[in-house]
Design a protein around this motif. Sequence first.
Motif, PDB file in Angstrom:
ATOM      1  N   ASP A  42       0.822  -1.190   0.000  1.00  0.00           N
ATOM      2  CA  ASP A  42       0.000   0.000   0.000  1.00  0.00           C
ATOM      3  C   ASP A  42       0.871   1.262   0.000  1.00  0.00           C
ATOM      4  O   ASP A  42       2.039   1.225   0.391  1.00  0.00           O
ATOM      5  N   ARG A  43       0.271   2.355  -0.421  1.00  0.00           N
ATOM      6  CA  ARG A  43       0.956   3.629  -0.345  1.00  0.00           C
ATOM      7  C   ARG A  43       1.255   3.968   1.101  1.00  0.00           C
ATOM      8  O   ARG A  43       0.429   3.772   1.981  1.00  0.00           O
ATOM      9  N   GLU A  44       2.441   4.507   1.341  1.00  0.00           N
ATOM     10  CA  GLU A  44       2.934   4.720   2.699  1.00  0.00           C
ATOM     11  C   GLU A  44       3.391   6.163   2.856  1.00  0.00           C
ATOM     12  O   GLU A  44       4.111   6.688   1.996  1.00  0.00           O
ATOM     13  N   PHE A  45       2.987   6.785   3.943  1.00  0.00           N
ATOM     14  CA  PHE A  45       3.449   8.132   4.267  1.00  0.00           C
ATOM     15  C   PHE A  45       4.938   8.105   4.596  1.00  0.00           C
ATOM     16  O   PHE A  45       5.414   7.180   5.277  1.00  0.00           O
ATOM     17  N   VAL A  46       5.662   9.123   4.120  1.00  0.00           N
ATOM     18  CA  VAL A  46       7.091   9.217   4.408  1.00  0.00           C
ATOM     19  C   VAL A  46       7.401  10.450   5.271  1.00  0.00           C
ATOM     20  O   VAL A  46       7.986  10.339   6.337  1.00  0.00           O
ATOM     21  N   ALA A  47       6.993  11.605   4.776  1.00  0.00           N
ATOM     22  CA  ALA A  47       7.310  12.849   5.483  1.00  0.00           C
ATOM     23  C   ALA A  47       6.409  13.960   4.974  1.00  0.00           C
ATOM     24  O   ALA A  47       5.879  13.883   3.868  1.00  0.00           O
ATOM     25  N   VAL A  48       6.266  14.996   5.801  1.00  0.00           N
ATOM     26  CA  VAL A  48       5.485  16.159   5.409  1.00  0.00           C
ATOM     27  C   VAL A  48       6.106  17.390   6.048  1.00  0.00           C
ATOM     28  O   VAL A  48       6.682  17.321   7.132  1.00  0.00           O
ATOM     29  N   ILE A  49       5.994  18.515   5.335  1.00  0.00           N
ATOM     30  CA  ILE A  49       6.449  19.790   5.854  1.00  0.00           C
ATOM     31  C   ILE A  49       5.324  20.801   5.711  1.00  0.00           C
ATOM     32  O   ILE A  49       4.684  20.884   4.662  1.00  0.00           O
ATOM     33  N   SER A  50       5.084  21.548   6.767  1.00  0.00           N
ATOM     34  CA  SER A  50       3.996  22.511   6.753  1.00  0.00           C
ATOM     35  C   SER A  50       4.426  23.813   6.082  1.00  0.00           C
ATOM     36  O   SER A  50       5.580  23.985   5.696  1.00  0.00           O
ATOM     37  N   ASP A  59       7.904   6.698  11.197  1.00  0.00           N
ATOM     38  CA  ASP A  59       8.890   6.040  12.060  1.00  0.00           C
ATOM     39  C   ASP A  59       9.920   5.259  11.249  1.00  0.00           C
ATOM     40  O   ASP A  59      11.080   5.146  11.643  1.00  0.00           O
ATOM     41  N   SER A  60       9.493   4.742  10.106  1.00  0.00           N
ATOM     42  CA  SER A  60      10.374   3.900   9.299  1.00  0.00           C
ATOM     43  C   SER A  60      11.529   4.674   8.675  1.00  0.00           C
ATOM     44  O   SER A  60      12.516   4.072   8.247  1.00  0.00           O
ATOM     45  N   VAL A  61      11.415   5.994   8.604  1.00  0.00           N
ATOM     46  CA  VAL A  61      12.475   6.787   7.980  1.00  0.00           C
ATOM     47  C   VAL A  61      13.090   7.801   8.929  1.00  0.00           C
ATOM     48  O   VAL A  61      14.080   8.460   8.579  1.00  0.00           O
ATOM     49  N   LYS A  62      12.532   7.932  10.116  1.00  0.00           N
ATOM     50  CA  LYS A  62      13.008   8.935  11.058  1.00  0.00           C
ATOM     51  C   LYS A  62      14.493   8.745  11.337  1.00  0.00           C
ATOM     52  O   LYS A  62      14.965   7.635  11.584  1.00  0.00           O
ATOM     53  N   GLY A  63      15.225   9.841  11.272  1.00  0.00           N
ATOM     54  CA  GLY A  63      16.660   9.791  11.491  1.00  0.00           C
ATOM     55  C   GLY A  63      17.466   9.578  10.222  1.00  0.00           C
ATOM     56  O   GLY A  63      18.680   9.781  10.208  1.00  0.00           O
ATOM     57  N   ARG A  64      16.809   9.154   9.157  1.00  0.00           N
ATOM     58  CA  ARG A  64      17.503   8.915   7.889  1.00  0.00           C
ATOM     59  C   ARG A  64      17.062   9.869   6.791  1.00  0.00           C
ATOM     60  O   ARG A  64      17.737   9.994   5.771  1.00  0.00           O
ATOM     61  N   VAL A  65      15.949  10.516   7.014  1.00  0.00           N
ATOM     62  CA  VAL A  65      15.336  11.337   5.978  1.00  0.00           C
ATOM     63  C   VAL A  65      15.106  12.760   6.507  1.00  0.00           C
ATOM     64  O   VAL A  65      14.737  12.937   7.668  1.00  0.00           O
ATOM     65  N   THR A  66      15.328  13.729   5.637  1.00  0.00           N
ATOM     66  CA  THR A  66      15.057  15.127   5.992  1.00  0.00           C
ATOM     67  C   THR A  66      14.248  15.766   4.875  1.00  0.00           C
ATOM     68  O   THR A  66      14.638  15.697   3.701  1.00  0.00           O
ATOM     69  N   GLN A  79      15.748  14.534   1.396  1.00  0.00           N
ATOM     70  CA  GLN A  79      17.091  13.970   1.484  1.00  0.00           C
ATOM     71  C   GLN A  79      17.004  12.634   2.197  1.00  0.00           C
ATOM     72  O   GLN A  79      16.547  12.568   3.339  1.00  0.00           O
ATOM     73  N   MET A  80      17.452  11.594   1.530  1.00  0.00           N
ATOM     74  CA  MET A  80      17.373  10.248   2.089  1.00  0.00           C
ATOM     75  C   MET A  80      18.774   9.667   2.208  1.00  0.00           C
ATOM     76  O   MET A  80      19.510   9.583   1.227  1.00  0.00           O
ATOM     77  N   ASN A  81      19.122   9.267   3.404  1.00  0.00           N
ATOM     78  CA  ASN A  81      20.435   8.697   3.687  1.00  0.00           C
ATOM     79  C   ASN A  81      20.298   7.271   4.207  1.00  0.00           C
ATOM     80  O   ASN A  81      19.201   6.832   4.573  1.00  0.00           O
ATOM     81  N   SER A  82      21.397   6.563   4.221  1.00  0.00           N
ATOM     82  CA  SER A  82      21.437   5.184   4.741  1.00  0.00           C
ATOM     83  C   SER A  82      20.317   4.343   4.124  1.00  0.00           C
ATOM     84  O   SER A  82      19.583   3.635   4.824  1.00  0.00           O
ATOM     85  N   LEU A  83      20.200   4.425   2.829  1.00  0.00           N
ATOM     86  CA  LEU A  83      19.123   3.721   2.131  1.00  0.00           C
ATOM     87  C   LEU A  83      19.320   2.215   2.198  1.00  0.00           C
ATOM     88  O   LEU A  83      20.456   1.710   2.200  1.00  0.00           O
ATOM     89  N   SER A  84      18.212   1.520   2.258  1.00  0.00           N
ATOM     90  CA  SER A  84      18.221   0.061   2.266  1.00  0.00           C
ATOM     91  C   SER A  84      17.264  -0.443   1.190  1.00  0.00           C
ATOM     92  O   SER A  84      16.426   0.324   0.678  1.00  0.00           O
TER      93      SER A  84
END
Length: 119
Positions: A42-50, A59-66, A79-84
Amino acid sequence: QLVESGGGLVQAGGSLRLSCAASGRTFSTYAVGWFRRAPGKDREFVAVISRSGARTYADSVKGRVTISRDNAKNTVYLQMNSLSPEDTASYYCAVARYIAVTAADFDYWGQGTQVTVSS
């Protein structure tokens, strides 16, 4: 109109920066989110900026994504780091009138950009 770019093939542990470019003078008044959809999932939320720059991450990307935005350029970045390999998906940006994490709350969507992470 929203246009994503920056996707591609990267090795595990690598980084990518996705861009979401928007047309229209009201871009700065919208919250902008990133979602992703992996094959068979399913489609999954990643991040949002107001509008004001407040950020929320899955939670799945916290600390790796800005997530960030440059209203002068009508562009939002992811920006996505430490990609798996688990990050392999099509990534979509979308705009909403208010900060939200549910896809149904977003009004306009881009066509997506593919991110593939090899192991």
